[in-house]
Design an enzyme around this catalytic site. Structure first.
Site, short mmCIF file in Angstrom:
data_model
loop_
_atom_site.label_atom_id
_atom_site.label_comp_id
_atom_site.label_asym_id
_atom_site.label_seq_id
_atom_site.Cartn_x
_atom_site.Cartn_y
_atom_site.Cartn_z
N LYS A 76 0.86 -1.19 0.00
CA LYS A 76 0.00 0.00 0.00
C LYS A 76 0.90 1.24 0.00
CE LYS A 76 -3.73 2.06 2.77
NZ LYS A 76 -4.52 1.94 4.02
N SER A 151 -9.40 1.82 3.16
CA SER A 151 -8.62 2.59 2.22
C SER A 151 -7.61 1.75 1.45
CB SER A 151 -7.89 3.70 2.98
OG SER A 151 -7.00 3.14 3.92
N SER A 175 -9.41 -0.44 7.39
CA SER A 175 -8.89 -0.33 6.02
C SER A 175 -8.23 -1.56 5.44
CB SER A 175 -7.91 0.83 5.94
OG SER A 175 -8.61 2.03 5.77
N1 GLN Z 1 -12.75 4.04 6.64
C1 GLN Z 1 -12.06 4.48 7.82
C2 GLN Z 1 -11.71 5.93 7.71
O1 GLN Z 1 -11.97 6.51 6.70
C3 GLN Z 1 -10.87 3.61 8.06
C4 GLN Z 1 -9.63 4.09 7.44
C5 GLN Z 1 -8.44 3.25 7.78
O2 GLN Z 1 -8.55 2.22 8.44
N2 GLN Z 1 -7.29 3.72 7.38
O3 GLN Z 1 -11.19 6.51 8.63
#
Ligand code: GLN
Length: 485
Positions: A76, A151, A175
């Site tokens: 990532k 994400s 994420s």
């Molecule tokens: N969807 C969550 C957010 O937008 C999780 C993001 C993540 O785990 N990096 O904060």
């Protein structure tokens, strides 16, 4: 090339089946090429990966290769990989190159994993659909009109579509697990403090965890085992010895499982997910496990707590991107103040700007106690409540997300709707416990459904063993949807 579920199968063919690392890398490179439209990779290291494969084939012939020989992995775009671009999906970091390896990355390289490229993600890991990337959205390979989740969307799609064998993502509120669920693969969020965050671009430092995305629990266990453990560069990592997760994936005995009643009753959750979750719980019951509905009284407080604390931490973490030290600087700036303002306005995308503003607000002198301090208190209560739960139960099982992958663009106008999608995943980050997302069938359009198993703090070993067992159990049955529900 045959479809490999586990690294062990790849390694067996490397030893005895005439397979070479060069062939493996070529195969993934071809897949990446023919699936460019998915937009999973931001950058592919074709020559470098081929070279590494050639060297590894020789090393294997001499019998001295590492435990991850044959693992072709993607990272990532938030993980430092020395000498390679690193942007967190953001324009503010264009031209930035990582000057060192993240500890997790270094440990994989030390065991002879080959990095094939860096993967698209929501900007600074903020998002649930991968639509917040400055590199454009990633498409779900099961249906390219749908999001892959976020994400770590590029990382999940890359595994789903066979563009690499495994990926490393980061999980601050879901994420790794939610995109894994949307793409029908496996995602692990380890306990906070299990894996070093050194070299991970910070979103919310007291929540962030690096985790693997794989096709099998066995691979997730092995990768985690290799990444985990004390690190002199990150003082929040536990000194606790790392168990041999990869050698203890046999589940024996009966588990005490709690599940959130709303997760199979609430109308806010898609009926197919409710049904599939219920079927799985029934199956576990039939196997002799104790399966009990539970109330999580603070369930409604989870998302506000998560979004107050993470935006506060993000506003502080992201203050370093100011046009002075990293990447982009606005050419329009005329003095120091306009440089900060213009650089940050032009360099950050809308969602990141929204969260910086929100976080700055909850930390501002007049509102600090009302929001930030209060959310810290609630965080502690949630932790206590969760600990009490785990005094009685081995696992908390829930869906990963209230819906399957939604259509691209469907929720972009309504950030609150998007945040609601994180309802089941944020608890593990708020409290620091480990959780895993594994496939749990599909909806009637063929979109993957996931199920989440959360375990007590630092109980990855038993969580992984149970996840493997449940994966096996799920494979034995297919659910017929009752559309009249
Ligand atoms: N969807 C969550 C957010 O937008 C999780 C993001 C993540 O785990 N990096 O904060």
């Amino acid at each position: 090339m045959k479809e490999y579920l586990t690294l062990a199968e790849i390694q067996e063919d490397l030893r005895e089946g005439g397979l070479t690392c060069v062939q493996l890398v070529d195969h993934y490179l071809q897949n990446i090429e023919s699936n460019k439209h998915l937009n999973a990779f931001v950058e592919v290291y074709a020559d470098e990966a081929k070279k590494a494969a050639l060297a590894l084939d020789q090393k294997m012939a001499s019998g001295s290769s590492g435990r991850l020989a044959g693992l072709v992995v993607g990272l990532k775009d938030v993980l430092s990989h020395k000498g390679h671009g690193l942007q967190a999906g953001s324009q503010i970091l264009r031209t930035y190159q990582a000057p060192f390896n993240a500890t997790a990355v270094q440990r994989l390289l030390d065991e002879d994993a080959i990095v094939i490229g860096r993967q698209n993600c929501d900007e600074f890991a903020m998002g649930s659909s991968n639509e917040n990337s400055s590199f454009g959205p990633v498409l779900n390979a099961a249906d390219t009109t749908k999001v892959p989740g976020g994400s770590s969307g590029g990382s999940a799609v890359a595994v789903q579509a066979g563009l690499c064998h495994a990926s490393l993502g980061s999980d601050t509120g879901g994420s790794v697990r939610q995109p894994a669920a949307f793409c029908g693969v496996i995602g692990v969020k380890p306990s906070y403090g299990r894996v070093s965050r050194y070299g991970l671009i910070a979103y919310a430092s007291s929540f962030d965890c690096i985790g693997p995305i794989t096709k099998s629990v066995d691979d997730a266990a092995l990768i985690l085992e290799i990444m985990a453990g004390a690190d002199e560069y990150d003082s929040t990592v536990s000194e606790k010895e790392v168990p041999a997760y990869s050698k203890s994936t046999e589940w024996n005995g009966k588990a005490k499982i709690g599940y959130i009643r709303e997760s199979i009753e609430s109308e806010a959750i898609s009926s197919e997910i409710r049904q599939q979750t219920r079927e799985t719980l029934n199956r576990l019951r039939a196997e002799g496990h104790e399966v009990t509905p539970v109330e999580i009284p603070l369930l409604d407080s989870l998302l506000p707590t998560y979004y107050i604390l993470t935006t506060a931490e993000a506003s502080s973490n992201l203050s370093r991107f100011d046009g002075v030290r990293y990447g982009y600087r606005s050419p329009e700036s005329v003095d120091l103040e306009s440089m900060y303002k213009k650089t940050r306005t032009e360099g950050f995308g809308e969602e990141v700007r929204r969260r910086i503003l929100l976080g700055t607000f909850v930390l501002s002198a007049n509102y600090y106690d009302a929001y930030y301090t209060k959310a810290q208190r609630v965080r502690r209560l949630v932790r206590e409540e969760t600990n009490r739960f785990f005094e009685q139960f081995d696992f908390l099982i829930s869906p990963v997300s209230p819906t399957t992958a939604f259509t691209i663009g469907e929720k972009t106008e309504d950030p609150l709707q998007m945040y609601l999608a994180d309802i089941f995943t944020v608890q593990a980050n708020v409290v620091g416990n480990p959780a895993i997302s594994i496939p749990n069938g599909e909806d009637k359009d063929g979109m993957p459904i996931g199920i989440q198993i959360m375990a007590p703090y630092f109980s990855e070993e038993k969580m992984l063993a149970f996840a493997k067992y449940l994966t096996g159990l799920n494979k034995k049955v297919a659910v017929e949807y009752n559309t009249n529900e």
